[in-house]
Design an enzyme around this catalytic site. Structure first.
Site, short mmCIF file in Angstrom:
data_model
loop_
_atom_site.label_atom_id
_atom_site.label_comp_id
_atom_site.label_asym_id
_atom_site.label_seq_id
_atom_site.Cartn_x
_atom_site.Cartn_y
_atom_site.Cartn_z
N LYS A 138 -9.21 30.31 0.06
CA LYS A 138 -7.83 30.55 -0.35
C LYS A 138 -7.58 32.03 -0.59
O LYS A 138 -6.52 32.55 -0.26
CB LYS A 138 -7.53 29.75 -1.61
CG LYS A 138 -6.11 29.96 -2.14
CD LYS A 138 -5.80 29.05 -3.31
CE LYS A 138 -4.37 29.28 -3.80
NZ LYS A 138 -3.99 28.33 -4.86
N HIS A 305 -16.23 9.17 41.46
CA HIS A 305 -14.99 8.75 40.79
C HIS A 305 -15.24 7.60 39.82
O HIS A 305 -14.52 6.60 39.81
CB HIS A 305 -13.92 8.40 41.82
CG HIS A 305 -13.56 9.54 42.72
ND1 HIS A 305 -12.97 10.70 42.27
CD2 HIS A 305 -13.76 9.73 44.05
CE1 HIS A 305 -12.79 11.54 43.27
NE2 HIS A 305 -13.27 10.98 44.37
#
Length: 539
Positions: A138, A305
């Site tokens: 912070k 594929h």
């Protein structure tokens, strides 16, 4: 940029800490530490002040309270440019703390430990560490928060270059990482505790239920088979990909931090991986892992594929590859290979003859690496197996979550429904075809001999079309093969098409309203048929 003069060090993972602390000391940074961290530093000959000297208060409650003190958080949180903040800390004798080096109790490791008790879980919930991390993050303008040993070297180098200071940009990046760390930490705690419905009858999860991501926050189904009310996910980006399925799509790969599976595979050579490479590699690896038992022969799966264009077993990996290639050598060109054994020189010699995009294996011996080295673009990946836990699929407005399709076929599942039972040779071939069929897109039909696919019909809108296409694709004789179907036959026409191709036996789940008609067709055509009672749709 203000100089870093005082740092708190309190870590669970002590990797590289002593070296980092020495570098801080050389820059004149005063070190303050707690418990085992302070002992490690002193044992390493590094001067350090105990946290109790800073706070004037002893560590207490078995270490539960040591850094939760105004002289710690006031020293971290006060804004240096704010006169009121400076006056307040001066009034109370609070010294500025300019760097916080903290990593947290390894809650996720405790949760993943077989037999971990409830009290052990609770005691491994870190309180002081996340509090210091949040305070420092912070106040990142004034305080550097360091949560990963991986950052020690870069921070030490910047401090040395800048006479003991860090840039605001560096402190902001460290703060971002810090907030991600605490968010992930809280997430894995919440996900784990949500899976404990009754603390009075707590049972430690069995090892198979402990699919814990190395990065905290990967939600898992509970041992009762239910799913978490809130799904929490946390993964770290490991790779920016050139593009996604198509060049206009962006893509990246993320890791669960476990070091297991395709996402954590070690690339030994070759071009950067593409999105489609990774998807096909996962399909190849999953199919190869169907043959991971101690009794299984070497297997090779060639994927195009996401569908297998050839899968086979062999006495050696080289033989398995050659047999897999025989199924559909045209489609195999430019495919992806997955195997269940380390690749040796003989297998590499055969695979080297075919253009493939990626090979995934548990390992590659030195001779294999040398053989593949001439193919600079070929990607080689060493993969450590990971037990699949669940499958995610995006839908608009949310996601779907399901268990991975890991239902093994038991001997008790098999039911002969035709007048003729399959021969032992047919049964072996049927069980092999069944394993492969699970990895073919639905509707799926696989023709096979013992340990070798012969024809694959994938992804058709009707099952009879898959039966026709699988036969049409066959390069090897179909006479005497068997066939596997991932779901039931809704009509007898699929069975008739398979018999026309030359197959002699079929394995399928059963469960159609027309099962009697399908069985009658098999009997009329002289086929043996097994029902499994298990469906393997792959959408």
């Amino acid at each position: 940029m203000s100089k870093i003069q005082r740092a708190i060090l309190s870590v669970t993972d002590k990797t590289g800490l002593a070296d980092f602390a020495r570098q801080l000391t050389k820059l004149g940074v005063e070190l303050i530490s707690t418990g085992g961290t302070a002992k490690l530093l002193r044992d390493s000959g590094i001067a350090v002040k105990d946290i109790s000297e800073l706070t004037g208060f002893p560590e207490m409650l078995d270490g539960r309270v040591k850094t939760l003190h105004p002289k710690v958080h006031g020293g971290i949180l006060h804004r240096r440019e704010d006169p009121a903040h400076r006056a307040a800390v001066a009034e109370h004798g609070i010294a500025a703390i300019d760097m916080v080096v903290v990593n947290l109790y390894a809650f996720e490791k405790t949760a993943a430990k077989p037999g971990a008790g409830f009290d052990e879980l609770i005691e491994n919930i870190d309180i002081g560490g996340p509090s210091m991390i949040r305070s420092a993050a912070k106040n990142f303008h004034d305080v550097a928060i360091v949560t990963s040993p991986n950052d020690y070297q870069a921070i030490a180098e910047e401090l040395a270059r800048a006479q003991g200071s860090l840039s605001l940009e560096t402190k902001w990046k460290l703060a971002q990482k810090a907030f991600a760390t605490t968010a992930a930490y809280d997430s894995v705690i919440a996900s784990t505790l949500e899976g404990i419905p009754d603390i009075n009858n707590f049972q430690p999860p069995a090892p198979a239920e402990l699919r814990s991501a190395g990065q905290p926050g990967a939600a898992i189904p509970t041992s009762s088979g239910t799913f978490p009310q809130t799904l929490r996910l946390s993964f770290q980006k490991t790779l920016d990909l050139r593009y996604g399925e198509n060049p206009h799509q962006k893509a990246a790969m993320y890791s669960d931090g476990s070091g297991l599976g395709v996402a954590n595979g070690r690339q030994l050579q070759g071009k950067e991986l593409s999105y489609n490479n990774i998807v096909d590699l996962q399909a190849a690896w999953d199919l190869a892992q169907e043959f991971s038992g101690p009794e299984d022969e070497p297997v090779c799966a060639i994927i195009k594929h996401t569908n297998p264009c050839g899968t086979a077993t062999g006495k050696t990996l080289a033989e398995a590859f050659k047999r897999a290639l025989e199924c559909d050598p045209v489609s195999a060109f430019g495919g992806v290979i997955g195997v269940n054994r380390p690749i040796d020189a003989a297998a590499a010699e055969e695979m080297h003859k075919l253009f493939v995009e990626v090979i995934g294996a548990p390992g590659f011996d030195q001779a294999a690496k040398e053989k593949f080295a001439s193919k600079k673009n070929l990607r080689l990946l060493e993969i450590v197996p990971a037990a699949p836990a669940w499958v995610l699929k995006n839908v608009s407005g949310g996601i779907l979550l399901q268990d991975a399709d890991m239902r093994p076929l038991q001997a008790s599942d098999l039911r002969v429904v035709t007048r003729r039972a399959p021969t032992p040779e047919e049964t072996r071939a049927l069980l092999f075809a069944w394993k492969v069929c699970k990895h073919v897109k639905s509707n799926a039909i696989v023709y096979a001999r013992d340990g070798q696919t012969v024809g694959v019909g994938a992804g058709q809108m009707s099952r009879v079309d898959s039966a026709k296409i699988g036969a049409m694709k066959a390069q090897l004789p179909l006479a005497g093969t068997v066939a596997a179907s991932d779901a039931f036959f809704p009509f007898p026409d699929g069975v008739e098409e398979i018999a026309k191709a030359g197959a002699t036996a079929i394995i399928q789940p059963g469960g159609s309203q027309r099962d009697p008609e399908v069985i009658a067709a098999a009997d009329r055509l002289g086929l043996a048929m097994l029902f499994t009672g298990v469906r393997h749709f792959r959408h």
